[in-house]
Scaffold this motif. Structure first.
Motif, PDB file in Angstrom:
ATOM      1  N   PRO A  46       0.768  -1.118  -0.072  1.00 36.88           N
ATOM      2  CA  PRO A  46      -0.053   0.171   0.016  1.00 36.88           C
ATOM      3  C   PRO A  46       0.696   1.249  -0.031  1.00 36.88           C
ATOM      4  O   PRO A  46       1.845   1.335   0.650  1.00 36.88           O
ATOM      5  CB  PRO A  46      -0.791  -0.326   1.424  1.00 36.88           C
ATOM      6  CG  PRO A  46      -0.855  -1.442   1.499  1.00 36.88           C
ATOM      7  CD  PRO A  46       0.346  -1.963   0.994  1.00 36.88           C
ATOM      8  N   ALA A  47       0.375   2.450  -0.841  1.00 37.70           N
ATOM      9  CA  ALA A  47       1.166   3.449  -0.793  1.00 37.70           C
ATOM     10  C   ALA A  47       1.424   3.965   0.346  1.00 37.70           C
ATOM     11  O   ALA A  47       2.436   4.861   0.715  1.00 37.70           O
ATOM     12  CB  ALA A  47       0.592   4.532  -1.740  1.00 37.70           C
ATOM     13  N   LEU A  48       0.216   4.200   1.282  1.00 42.16           N
ATOM     14  CA  LEU A  48       0.368   4.746   2.749  1.00 42.16           C
ATOM     15  C   LEU A  48       1.583   4.031   3.511  1.00 42.16           C
ATOM     16  O   LEU A  48       2.195   4.718   4.139  1.00 42.16           O
ATOM     17  CB  LEU A  48      -0.799   4.577   3.394  1.00 42.16           C
ATOM     18  CG  LEU A  48      -0.670   5.225   4.897  1.00 42.16           C
ATOM     19  CD1 LEU A  48      -0.414   6.581   4.696  1.00 42.16           C
ATOM     20  CD2 LEU A  48      -2.503   5.049   5.419  1.00 42.16           C
ATOM     21  N   LEU A  49       1.648   2.691   3.220  1.00 36.93           N
ATOM     22  CA  LEU A  49       2.729   1.961   4.162  1.00 36.93           C
ATOM     23  C   LEU A  49       4.050   2.406   3.547  1.00 36.93           C
ATOM     24  O   LEU A  49       4.867   2.650   4.326  1.00 36.93           O
ATOM     25  CB  LEU A  49       2.503   0.502   3.946  1.00 36.93           C
ATOM     26  CG  LEU A  49       3.436  -0.475   4.504  1.00 36.93           C
ATOM     27  CD1 LEU A  49       3.408  -0.211   6.057  1.00 36.93           C
ATOM     28  CD2 LEU A  49       3.286  -1.850   4.310  1.00 36.93           C
ATOM     29  N   THR A  50       4.440   2.330   2.221  1.00 30.25           N
ATOM     30  CA  THR A  50       5.645   2.857   1.696  1.00 30.25           C
ATOM     31  C   THR A  50       6.067   4.333   2.302  1.00 30.25           C
ATOM     32  O   THR A  50       7.066   4.395   2.695  1.00 30.25           O
ATOM     33  CB  THR A  50       5.359   2.839   0.167  1.00 30.25           C
ATOM     34  OG1 THR A  50       4.836   1.616  -0.576  1.00 30.25           O
ATOM     35  CG2 THR A  50       6.838   2.994  -0.325  1.00 30.25           C
ATOM     36  N   ALA A  51       5.015   5.126   2.114  1.00 30.84           N
ATOM     37  CA  ALA A  51       5.386   6.378   2.642  1.00 30.84           C
ATOM     38  C   ALA A  51       5.690   6.583   4.205  1.00 30.84           C
ATOM     39  O   ALA A  51       6.512   7.246   4.635  1.00 30.84           O
ATOM     40  CB  ALA A  51       4.047   7.389   2.285  1.00 30.84           C
ATOM     41  N   ALA A  52       4.938   5.636   4.912  1.00 33.79           N
ATOM     42  CA  ALA A  52       4.959   5.947   6.374  1.00 33.79           C
ATOM     43  C   ALA A  52       6.382   5.038   6.833  1.00 33.79           C
ATOM     44  O   ALA A  52       6.932   5.543   7.693  1.00 33.79           O
ATOM     45  CB  ALA A  52       3.661   5.039   6.981  1.00 33.79           C
ATOM     46  N   LYS A  53       6.849   3.950   6.020  1.00 34.50           N
ATOM     47  CA  LYS A  53       7.881   3.525   6.277  1.00 34.50           C
ATOM     48  C   LYS A  53       9.187   4.599   6.123  1.00 34.50           C
ATOM     49  O   LYS A  53      10.278   4.474   6.826  1.00 34.50           O
ATOM     50  CB  LYS A  53       8.213   2.374   5.412  1.00 34.50           C
ATOM     51  CG  LYS A  53       7.696   0.897   5.881  1.00 34.50           C
ATOM     52  CD  LYS A  53       7.788  -0.215   4.869  1.00 34.50           C
ATOM     53  CE  LYS A  53       7.280  -1.547   5.440  1.00 34.50           C
ATOM     54  NZ  LYS A  53       7.414  -2.450   4.109  1.00 34.50           N
ATOM     55  N   GLU A  54       9.016   5.278   5.012  1.00 34.00           N
ATOM     56  CA  GLU A  54       9.980   6.410   4.795  1.00 34.00           C
ATOM     57  C   GLU A  54       9.945   7.432   5.678  1.00 34.00           C
ATOM     58  O   GLU A  54      11.147   7.942   6.231  1.00 34.00           O
ATOM     59  CB  GLU A  54       9.890   6.580   3.232  1.00 34.00           C
ATOM     60  CG  GLU A  54      11.212   7.243   2.645  1.00 34.00           C
ATOM     61  CD  GLU A  54      10.807   7.484   1.099  1.00 34.00           C
ATOM     62  OE1 GLU A  54      11.080   8.524   0.774  1.00 34.00           O
ATOM     63  OE2 GLU A  54      10.445   6.676   0.507  1.00 34.00           O
ATOM     64  N   ASN A  55       8.760   8.055   5.762  1.00 33.55           N
ATOM     65  CA  ASN A  55       8.731   9.231   6.657  1.00 33.55           C
ATOM     66  C   ASN A  55       8.132   9.100   8.038  1.00 33.55           C
ATOM     67  O   ASN A  55       7.972  10.145   8.599  1.00 33.55           O
ATOM     68  CB  ASN A  55       7.974  10.193   5.839  1.00 33.55           C
ATOM     69  CG  ASN A  55       8.427  10.467   4.335  1.00 33.55           C
ATOM     70  OD1 ASN A  55       9.538  10.442   4.001  1.00 33.55           O
ATOM     71  ND2 ASN A  55       7.458  10.212   3.423  1.00 33.55           N
ATOM     72  N   GLY A  56       7.733   7.903   8.426  1.00 33.71           N
ATOM     73  CA  GLY A  56       7.004   7.975   9.646  1.00 33.71           C
ATOM     74  C   GLY A  56       5.522   8.023   9.366  1.00 33.71           C
ATOM     75  O   GLY A  56       5.024   8.507   8.343  1.00 33.71           O
ATOM     76  N   ILE A  57       4.754   7.905  10.382  1.00 29.90           N
ATOM     77  CA  ILE A  57       3.404   7.905  10.346  1.00 29.90           C
ATOM     78  C   ILE A  57       2.590   9.021  11.362  1.00 29.90           C
ATOM     79  O   ILE A  57       3.213   9.246  12.609  1.00 29.90           O
ATOM     80  CB  ILE A  57       2.479   6.788  10.299  1.00 29.90           C
ATOM     81  CG1 ILE A  57       1.119   6.795  10.006  1.00 29.90           C
ATOM     82  CG2 ILE A  57       2.662   6.119  11.923  1.00 29.90           C
ATOM     83  CD1 ILE A  57       0.645   5.201   9.449  1.00 29.90           C
ATOM     84  N   ILE A  58       1.741   9.799  11.042  1.00 35.84           N
ATOM     85  CA  ILE A  58       1.217  10.710  12.010  1.00 35.84           C
ATOM     86  C   ILE A  58       0.027  10.221  12.278  1.00 35.84           C
ATOM     87  O   ILE A  58      -1.215  10.055  11.633  1.00 35.84           O
ATOM     88  CB  ILE A  58       0.776  12.279  11.115  1.00 35.84           C
ATOM     89  CG1 ILE A  58       2.360  12.721  10.713  1.00 35.84           C
ATOM     90  CG2 ILE A  58       0.548  13.143  12.148  1.00 35.84           C
ATOM     91  CD1 ILE A  58       2.353  14.108   9.999  1.00 35.84           C
ATOM     92  N   PHE A  59      -0.379   9.950  13.887  1.00 36.34           N
ATOM     93  CA  PHE A  59      -1.379   9.722  14.364  1.00 36.34           C
ATOM     94  C   PHE A  59      -2.211  11.082  14.720  1.00 36.34           C
ATOM     95  O   PHE A  59      -2.154  11.987  15.274  1.00 36.34           O
ATOM     96  CB  PHE A  59      -1.316   9.161  15.906  1.00 36.34           C
ATOM     97  CG  PHE A  59      -0.730   7.717  15.738  1.00 36.34           C
ATOM     98  CD1 PHE A  59      -0.641   7.176  14.582  1.00 36.34           C
ATOM     99  CD2 PHE A  59      -0.304   7.184  16.647  1.00 36.34           C
ATOM    100  CE1 PHE A  59      -0.033   5.835  14.420  1.00 36.34           C
ATOM    101  CE2 PHE A  59       0.118   5.745  16.863  1.00 36.34           C
ATOM    102  CZ  PHE A  59       0.336   5.045  15.634  1.00 36.34           C
ATOM    103  N   GLY A  60      -3.593  10.981  14.035  1.00 36.62           N
ATOM    104  CA  GLY A  60      -4.535  12.004  14.586  1.00 36.62           C
ATOM    105  C   GLY A  60      -5.421  11.504  15.557  1.00 36.62           C
ATOM    106  O   GLY A  60      -5.848  10.331  15.659  1.00 36.62           O
TER     107      GLY A  60
END
Lengths: 294, 237
Positions: A46-60
């Motif tokens: 998933p695109a979100l997973l790829t991005a989150a692995k690279e840049n981290g993920i933001i929890f709202g």
């Protein structure tokens, strides 16, 4: 001297309109034109997973212990954060950041891309399911009333409040508010409060007769406001038990599929039940047939 | 066991620093932009006046709360994404610039027409007229309302708590959620805001005293000229 065909007032109006158009044009031109992605790689994950692995993920999230909170060192804390971090950790995400807002803004934050995943405290329902991608519920909320010590009006249900013409305090844009409006037949006796502590303050100052909130929230509030209120006996019977899920935007449904797979693993391992018990959530309710999910 | 400093004082101190950071950035943008917009308002070109008029009416009329939600939550959908701090600076700067523009315009227009006509009569250039005649007289007139605007801006910074920026109000709410004790916490943050506002008003009162026009002679005060020289340099050449 050549006279203008327009009066001074007309000229001012024209230039003001011109100025408005210029400002609007400037604003629109700031937005980058959307271009179709060329030669986009075929995503194996998933695109979100790829991005989150690279840049981290933001929890709202909202600041709502024990479900979601930010620890003193800035890391996400609380039950929903721990579950989500455990699942995401298994998916390969290592960096977790937070965006703390009030409840209504947490959805705006997700839609605008300010946060990547909205965790804890969101109930899947008919309106939300078609437009957002919900994970499997991590816990179930049961609602109770905070009332004056001794519960002098004997308030145990929304119907009791209606019958005694009592005022109910609740947070806005929530499922409990919607149901209370239905039971009361209007919102005259409903006081919308910005946060849970305001609910207790409203109760203490006689602005409301009862404040409805998840039972676990009231337990935590009782610790920080000893003697200020008591939790009415039993759960509010006119409110359903509500599943609480994390949510991403609908285009990231593939992310949710993978998330659910890892979540199921944690359930099978008994980890979710263990941590549910630790935080006072009833794990068995997750498999209740009454529970509405997407 | 957490100490008083760790549990209460440190979060409030960090919140105060963030409030000051938001305030300083916002007021600098607002002042610079406000002076620019005031200049456009007084331009002889009607198009520039029109643009300035739209700027003032729009940013003065739109609620800052609506504006901050727009910039923070809607602009990203248009491809414009700013950090929470930048959003705060931009929104407060734009909102307050509309008020400051009117303060500056009113200050400049309050300078007696005869002063300007006299300076034209002695053949001063437009720039010299502004820095030697208009600015030193407009400054003491504009300072009191500008001081009010400073305090308003300081209080307005509290809206940034709604976009997750950990200012004083945000920290106060966080403490309420985790510790209860609403009254004590609201009293504490109220006192901090009051102290900051008091310092601001004292600072601007000092400046007002320094800038006051001599009532007997009605001449430009030396202090104003010194300040003028500090900001825009030189004297009449």
């Amino acid at each position: 001297m050549k006279s203008s065909p327009f009066t001074r007032k007309t000229r001012t109006a024209i230039t003001a309109a011109f100025g408005t158009v210029l400002l609007a044009a400037g604003l629109v031109s700031c937005a980058p034109a959307s271009e179709p992605a060329e030669d986009a790689p075929v995503a194996s994950e998933p695109a979100l997973l790829t991005a989150a692995k690279e840049n981290g993920i933001i929890f709202g999230m909202t600041d709502s212990p024990p479900t979601t909170l930010v620890e003193a060192d800035g890391t996400p804390g609380g039950y929903a954060s721990l579950v989500t971090m455990e699942v995401l950790g298994r998916m390969g995400i290592t960096e977790f950041n937070t965006l703390v807002t009030d409840f209504p803004s947490s959805i705006s934050g997700l839609v605008s891309g300010r946060s990547d995943i909205r965790i804890g405290g969101l109930t899947p329902n008919e309106e939300r399911c078609p437009v957002m991608a919900f994970t499997k519920p991590s816990h179930v909320l049961t609602y109770a009333f905070a009332v004056q010590p001794g519960n002098p009006k004997g308030l145990l249900s929304l119907q009791d409040l209606k019958d005694t013409d009592s005022k109910l305090g609740t947070q806005g844009a929530t499922t409990q508010e919607t149901i209370a409006i239905e039971v009361f037949g209007g919102d005259e006796n409903i006081v919308i409060l910005p946060d849970r502590q305001s609910g207790i303050d409203a109760l203490r100052t006689d602005r409301v007769d009862a404040f409805v909130a998840p039972y676990q929230t009231l337990v935590q509030l009782l610790e920080t406001n000893p003697g200020a209120f008591e939790i009415a006996e039993g759960y509010v019977p006119d409110l359903p038990i509500l599943a609480q899920s994390s949510v991403v935007t609908s285009e990231n449904a593939d992310f949710v599929e993978l998330y659910n797979k890892y979540f199921d693993e944690l359930v099978e391992e008994g980890w979710v039940e263990e941590i549910s018990d630790e935080y006072g959530f009833d794990f068995d309710l997750l498999s209740s047939p009454e529970l509405a999910t997407c | 066991m957490p100490t008083f400093w760790d549990e209460i004082a440190r979060p409030l101190a960090e919140g105060t620093l963030m409030t000051l950071l938001v305030f300083i950035g916002g007021i600098v943008i607002a002042t610079v932009l406000g002076i620019g917009v005031a200049a456009l308002r007084l331009s002889k070109f009607s198009v520039l006046r029109g643009i300035a008029w739209v700027h003032v009416e729009f940013f003065r009329g739109v609620s800052v709360l609506v504006l901050i939600f727009w910039v923070f939550f809607v602009f990203p959908l248009l491809g414009i994404t700013m950090s929470p701090l930048t959003t705060a600076w931009v929104v407060i700067g734009l909102n307050q610039s509309a008020f400051i523009a009117e303060i500056v315009r009113a200050g400049i227009q309050a300078v007696p027409r005869g002063q300007i006509e006299a300076s034209i009569a002695i053949n001063l250039s437009a720039w010299d007229r502004f820095r030697n005649i208009v600015f030193p007289q407009a400054l003491p007139i504009a300072l009191p309302p500008y001081a009010n605007q400073l305090v308003n801006t300081l209080k307005e910074t509290a809206v940034v708590s709604l976009i997750g920026l950990a200012d004083l109000t945000f920290r106060g709410n966080e403490l309420r959620t985790h510790l209860g004790h609403s009254m004590e916490i609201f009293v504490s943050i109220g006192i901090v805001y009051l102290l900051l506002a008091y310092l601001l008003t004292q600072g601007t009162s000092w400046l007002e005293r320094k800038m006051r026009v001599e009532p007997k002679r009605g001449t430009t005060p030396k202090q104003a000229i010194r300040l003028r020289n500090f900001f825009i340099g030189g004297g009449i050449k």
